[in-house]
Design an enzyme around this catalytic site. Structure first.
Site, PDB file in Angstrom:
ATOM      1  N   GLY A 132      -7.138   0.709  -2.188  1.00 11.49           N
ATOM      2  CA  GLY A 132      -6.141   0.748  -3.240  1.00 11.49           C
ATOM      3  C   GLY A 132      -5.432   2.089  -3.318  1.00 11.49           C
ATOM      4  N   ASP A 160       5.362   1.023   2.743  1.00  8.38           N
ATOM      5  CA  ASP A 160       6.752   0.924   2.301  1.00  8.38           C
ATOM      6  C   ASP A 160       6.903  -0.140   1.219  1.00  8.38           C
ATOM      7  OD1 ASP A 160       7.590   2.912   4.045  1.00  8.38           O
ATOM      8  OD2 ASP A 160       8.012   1.498   5.657  1.00  8.38           O
TER       9      ASP A 160
END
Length: 209
Positions: A132, A160
């Site tokens: 995460g 991205d």
């Protein structure tokens, strides 16, 4: 040109040749874009540092905020860093920016995010792949786990996707911790299919009400 290899685990390695990016300037943006104060202007380190500095000043002149995705990591002027509103790095880039080893756990990454906040950015997100992300904002900090949505096929472009969803959520006025969660959801979704852009989900799928 980015030469990307993907392991059987879905993890990727990228060799980058900057090419035309090395000559990029802010002139096209200045001529055609007029950011609103709610906008987030996203910068990354594949264009010259001078262009990023000009873009930051240009965005701030409209009252817009600037998100710097310092990828790939490179030495960054301290005065520039102090003016960045949001800094996003992965664990390796975080270590390189601070001149220390990459964090080995989410708990360490929270401390690293706080240390990066100390360089000046108002908000910091340190992405941790399958773990995460850690984040720091003002006096608060925390960890947002990745979502287990299925087997990772290809991690190319997940960072991205995360940055894009984070910026979109902040532009919509979400608090930083919620924006981080939206970014992680987008990144977790992007690893489920091969490729970069073709694997991206649409905004309603990755943002929460």
């Amino acid at each position: 040109t980015a030469l990307i290899t993907v392991a059987s685990s879905g993890e990727n390695t990228i060799i980058l040749d900057a090419g035309a990016n090395a000559t990029a300037t802010t002139e096209p943006a200045k001529a055609s874009l007029f950011p609103a104060p709610s906008d987030i202007v996203v910068l990354q380190a594949e264009i010259p540092a001078e262009a990023n500095a000009e873009a930051l000043a240009w965005a701030h002149s409209f009252g817009a905020r600037v998100l710097l995705n310092l990828a790939p990591a490179r030495p960054t002027d301290a005065a520039f860093m102090r003016r960045v509103d949001v800094l996003v790095v992965n664990e390796t880039e975080a270590g390189l920016t601070l001149g220390m080893p990459a964090p080995a756990s989410p708990t360490e990454a929270i401390g690293v995010a706080r240390a990066l906040r100390g360089l000046g950015p108002k908000h910091v997100m340190v992405t941790l792949g399958a773990d995460g992300a850690a984040w720091a904002s003002g006096s608060e900090a925390g960890h947002c786990p990745a979502l287990d949505l299925g087997e990772a096929v290809d991690t190319t472009g997940a960072g991205d996707a995360c940055v894009g969803a984070l910026a979109a959520a902040m532009a919509l006025g979400k608090p930083f911790d919620e924006a981080v969660a939206d970014g992680i959801r987008a990144g977790s979704t992007a690893v489920l299919a091969p490729g970069a852009a073709p694997s991206y989900a649409t905004l309603p799928r990755v943002t929460r009400a």
